[in-house]
Design a protein around this motif. Sequence first.
Motif, PDB file in Angstrom:
ATOM      1  N   ALA A   5       0.830  -1.209   0.000  1.00  0.00           N
ATOM      2  CA  ALA A   5       0.000   0.000   0.000  1.00  0.00           C
ATOM      3  C   ALA A   5       0.865   1.259   0.000  1.00  0.00           C
ATOM      4  O   ALA A   5       0.568   2.234  -0.701  1.00  0.00           O
ATOM      5  CB  ALA A   5      -0.939  -0.003   1.204  1.00  0.00           C
ATOM      6  N   THR A   6       1.947   1.237   0.760  1.00  0.00           N
ATOM      7  CA  THR A   6       2.861   2.379   0.808  1.00  0.00           C
ATOM      8  C   THR A   6       3.520   2.592  -0.542  1.00  0.00           C
ATOM      9  O   THR A   6       3.614   3.727  -1.035  1.00  0.00           O
ATOM     10  CB  THR A   6       3.932   2.158   1.892  1.00  0.00           C
ATOM     11  OG1 THR A   6       3.289   1.998   3.159  1.00  0.00           O
ATOM     12  CG2 THR A   6       4.901   3.318   1.962  1.00  0.00           C
ATOM     13  N   ALA A   7       3.982   1.509  -1.165  1.00  0.00           N
ATOM     14  CA  ALA A   7       4.624   1.606  -2.479  1.00  0.00           C
ATOM     15  C   ALA A   7       3.668   2.186  -3.516  1.00  0.00           C
ATOM     16  O   ALA A   7       4.036   3.075  -4.288  1.00  0.00           O
ATOM     17  CB  ALA A   7       5.125   0.233  -2.921  1.00  0.00           C
ATOM     18  N   LEU A   8       2.433   1.708  -3.527  1.00  0.00           N
ATOM     19  CA  LEU A   8       1.450   2.200  -4.486  1.00  0.00           C
ATOM     20  C   LEU A   8       1.134   3.676  -4.255  1.00  0.00           C
ATOM     21  O   LEU A   8       1.054   4.462  -5.200  1.00  0.00           O
ATOM     22  CB  LEU A   8       0.174   1.365  -4.421  1.00  0.00           C
ATOM     23  CG  LEU A   8       0.306  -0.096  -4.877  1.00  0.00           C
ATOM     24  CD1 LEU A   8      -0.965  -0.874  -4.560  1.00  0.00           C
ATOM     25  CD2 LEU A   8       0.635  -0.172  -6.363  1.00  0.00           C
ATOM     26  N   ALA A   9       0.974   4.062  -2.996  1.00  0.00           N
ATOM     27  CA  ALA A   9       0.657   5.460  -2.675  1.00  0.00           C
ATOM     28  C   ALA A   9       1.812   6.386  -3.042  1.00  0.00           C
ATOM     29  O   ALA A   9       1.600   7.458  -3.619  1.00  0.00           O
ATOM     30  CB  ALA A   9       0.310   5.595  -1.196  1.00  0.00           C
ATOM     31  N   LEU A  10       3.037   5.984  -2.727  1.00  0.00           N
ATOM     32  CA  LEU A  10       4.189   6.813  -3.051  1.00  0.00           C
ATOM     33  C   LEU A  10       4.369   6.926  -4.562  1.00  0.00           C
ATOM     34  O   LEU A  10       4.659   8.012  -5.090  1.00  0.00           O
ATOM     35  CB  LEU A  10       5.455   6.267  -2.402  1.00  0.00           C
ATOM     36  CG  LEU A  10       5.556   6.472  -0.894  1.00  0.00           C
ATOM     37  CD1 LEU A  10       6.773   5.742  -0.344  1.00  0.00           C
ATOM     38  CD2 LEU A  10       5.615   7.950  -0.543  1.00  0.00           C
ATOM     39  N   ALA A  11       4.194   5.826  -5.275  1.00  0.00           N
ATOM     40  CA  ALA A  11       4.312   5.855  -6.731  1.00  0.00           C
ATOM     41  C   ALA A  11       3.259   6.773  -7.339  1.00  0.00           C
ATOM     42  O   ALA A  11       3.551   7.528  -8.273  1.00  0.00           O
ATOM     43  CB  ALA A  11       4.189   4.446  -7.303  1.00  0.00           C
ATOM     44  N   GLN A  12       2.064   6.732  -6.796  1.00  0.00           N
ATOM     45  CA  GLN A  12       0.997   7.599  -7.287  1.00  0.00           C
ATOM     46  C   GLN A  12       1.343   9.073  -7.046  1.00  0.00           C
ATOM     47  O   GLN A  12       0.956   9.949  -7.815  1.00  0.00           O
ATOM     48  CB  GLN A  12      -0.328   7.253  -6.612  1.00  0.00           C
ATOM     49  CG  GLN A  12      -1.509   8.010  -7.166  1.00  0.00           C
ATOM     50  CD  GLN A  12      -2.820   7.548  -6.571  1.00  0.00           C
ATOM     51  OE1 GLN A  12      -2.859   6.943  -5.497  1.00  0.00           O
ATOM     52  NE2 GLN A  12      -3.902   7.829  -7.260  1.00  0.00           N
ATOM     53  N   ALA A  13       2.127   9.345  -6.014  1.00  0.00           N
ATOM     54  CA  ALA A  13       2.549  10.711  -5.704  1.00  0.00           C
ATOM     55  C   ALA A  13       3.774  11.128  -6.520  1.00  0.00           C
ATOM     56  O   ALA A  13       4.295  12.224  -6.348  1.00  0.00           O
ATOM     57  CB  ALA A  13       2.849  10.837  -4.210  1.00  0.00           C
ATOM     58  N   GLY A  14       4.264  10.234  -7.400  1.00  0.00           N
ATOM     59  CA  GLY A  14       5.388  10.568  -8.261  1.00  0.00           C
ATOM     60  C   GLY A  14       6.745  10.143  -7.758  1.00  0.00           C
ATOM     61  O   GLY A  14       7.770  10.508  -8.327  1.00  0.00           O
TER      62      GLY A  14
END
Length: 76
Positions: free
Chosen positions: A23-32
């Motif tokens: 979940a952290t990886a996906l959220a950070l990736a979504q933030a660029g």
Amino acid sequence: MTTQNLHGYVAIITGAGSGIGRATALALAQAGVHVALAARTTQNLEVVAHDITTNGGTALVIPTDVGDEIQVERLI
């Protein structure tokens, strides 16, 4: 509330194959953020990396057992 722009930063995420790490990886990736995905199970990391890259993010899969000092050094 003001949030910092994270676009272009790099983050190493351990346990990225499932749960909070995923979940952290996906959220950070979504933030660029460019993410390095680390966990013991390569197959799970590949799925997360696919989800990230399909949505335009950048992910690097690095199979790592954080209990192994040599593998952690390689990760970093």
